[in-house]
Design a protein around this motif. Structure first.
Motif, mmCIF file in Angstrom:
data_model
loop_
_atom_site.group_PDB
_atom_site.id
_atom_site.type_symbol
_atom_site.label_atom_id
_atom_site.label_comp_id
_atom_site.label_asym_id
_atom_site.label_seq_id
_atom_site.Cartn_x
_atom_site.Cartn_y
_atom_site.Cartn_z
ATOM 1 N N PHE A 62 60.401 18.201 -27.609
ATOM 2 C CA PHE A 62 60.572 17.469 -26.350
ATOM 3 C C PHE A 62 59.230 17.306 -25.639
ATOM 4 C CE2 PHE A 62 61.252 17.250 -21.779
ATOM 5 C CZ PHE A 62 62.112 16.171 -21.689
ATOM 6 N N ILE A 63 58.456 18.359 -25.584
ATOM 7 C CA ILE A 63 57.141 18.310 -24.927
ATOM 8 C C ILE A 63 56.227 17.319 -25.647
ATOM 9 C CG2 ILE A 63 55.023 19.643 -24.492
ATOM 10 C CD1 ILE A 63 56.917 22.058 -23.888
ATOM 11 N N THR A 64 56.227 17.353 -26.974
ATOM 12 C CA THR A 64 55.362 16.459 -27.749
ATOM 13 C C THR A 64 55.730 14.997 -27.535
ATOM 14 O OG1 THR A 64 54.979 18.158 -29.425
ATOM 15 C CG2 THR A 64 54.554 15.879 -30.079
ATOM 16 N N THR B 152 57.432 13.655 -25.145
ATOM 17 C CA THR B 152 57.269 13.268 -23.740
ATOM 18 C C THR B 152 55.789 13.078 -23.411
ATOM 19 O OG1 THR B 152 59.318 14.413 -23.166
ATOM 20 C CG2 THR B 152 57.800 13.915 -21.360
ATOM 21 N N LYS B 153 54.950 13.938 -23.942
ATOM 22 C CA LYS B 153 53.503 13.778 -23.748
ATOM 23 C C LYS B 153 53.053 12.438 -24.327
ATOM 24 C CE LYS B 153 49.102 16.061 -24.707
ATOM 25 N NZ LYS B 153 48.450 17.214 -25.365
ATOM 26 N N VAL C 284 62.278 22.557 -27.616
ATOM 27 C CA VAL C 284 61.382 22.495 -26.459
ATOM 28 C C VAL C 284 60.025 21.927 -26.864
ATOM 29 C CG1 VAL C 284 60.152 23.867 -24.725
ATOM 30 C CG2 VAL C 284 62.552 24.351 -25.225
ATOM 31 N N GLN C 285 59.470 22.421 -27.974
ATOM 32 C CA GLN C 285 58.172 21.923 -28.428
ATOM 33 C C GLN C 285 58.240 20.433 -28.765
ATOM 34 O OE1 GLN C 285 59.743 24.724 -29.507
ATOM 35 N NE2 GLN C 285 58.277 26.197 -30.350
#
Length: 190
Positions: A7-9, A11-12, A4-5
């Motif tokens: 993916f967030i990084t 994607t950001k 999750v972390q």
């Protein structure tokens, strides 16, 4: 694994590059930027080596002696100068950097800005991408004209900020390419 972390990084990062590409008129490149990071060969490695403060490719490289994710990534993304390394016609079996098309140099610049923004967060300064570049040895295999343009853009950003740099990119760097399009259309239409 920190899926999750990670993916967030990524994607950001992708969203920032997309927004910055849109600001200078590189719409297709903004939409397609770094899609390979979501492929299993890159994403799973990123999850395993995720740290949140730097690229997981560096951690994989430290662990294994190479980064399989990076080898996959640089071979599929034209905004990395490593994509453009080939054998020179001068000398025997000498690897050298080929001149990158200007639009990919601009994307490489924007990629570096976005990476600095993601990893530096609230502490980001317009001089960070140049400082990070200067701390490495990226210029060694980069084509001299590609390196000169990248360093010029990083320098303008550090000295004058985003708005002036993006204006320079739109008006001076990418303008030549846009001016050539009507001539090409006239030549090949009717």
């Amino acid at each position: 694994m920190k899926a999750v972390q990670h993916f967030i990084t990524i994607t950001k990062h992708k969203i920032i590059v997309m927004q910055e590409c849109f600001r200078v008129g590189l719409y297709c490149q903004g939409l397609l930027h770094d899609l390979s990071k979501y492929s299993p060969s890159e994403f799973l490695v990123g999850c395993r080596y995720y740290q949140g403060t730097r690229s997981p490719n560096n951690a994989e490289r430290e662990d294994k002696g190479y980064s399989s994710a990076w080898l996959h990534h640089k071979g599929r993304n034209r905004h990395h100068y490593e994509y453009w390394i080939d054998y020179s016609l001068e000398g025997k079996h000498v690897l050298t950097g080929m001149k990158m098309p200007v639009r990919y140099v601009v994307e490489m610049f924007l990629d570096r800005v976005a990476a600095s923004k993601v990893y530096r967060g609230e502490q980001y300064k317009d001089s960070d991408p140049l400082e990070y570049y200067m701390s490495g040895n990226a210029g060694d295999l980069m084509h001299p004209e590609t390196r000169a343009l990248l360093e010029r853009l990083l320098g303008i950003l550090a000295a004058h900020g985003e708005e002036k740099t993006y204006q320079y990119i739109r008006q001076k760097v990418l303008r030549r390419r846009r001016r050539a399009l009507p001539a090409i259309r006239r030549r090949y239409s009717g």
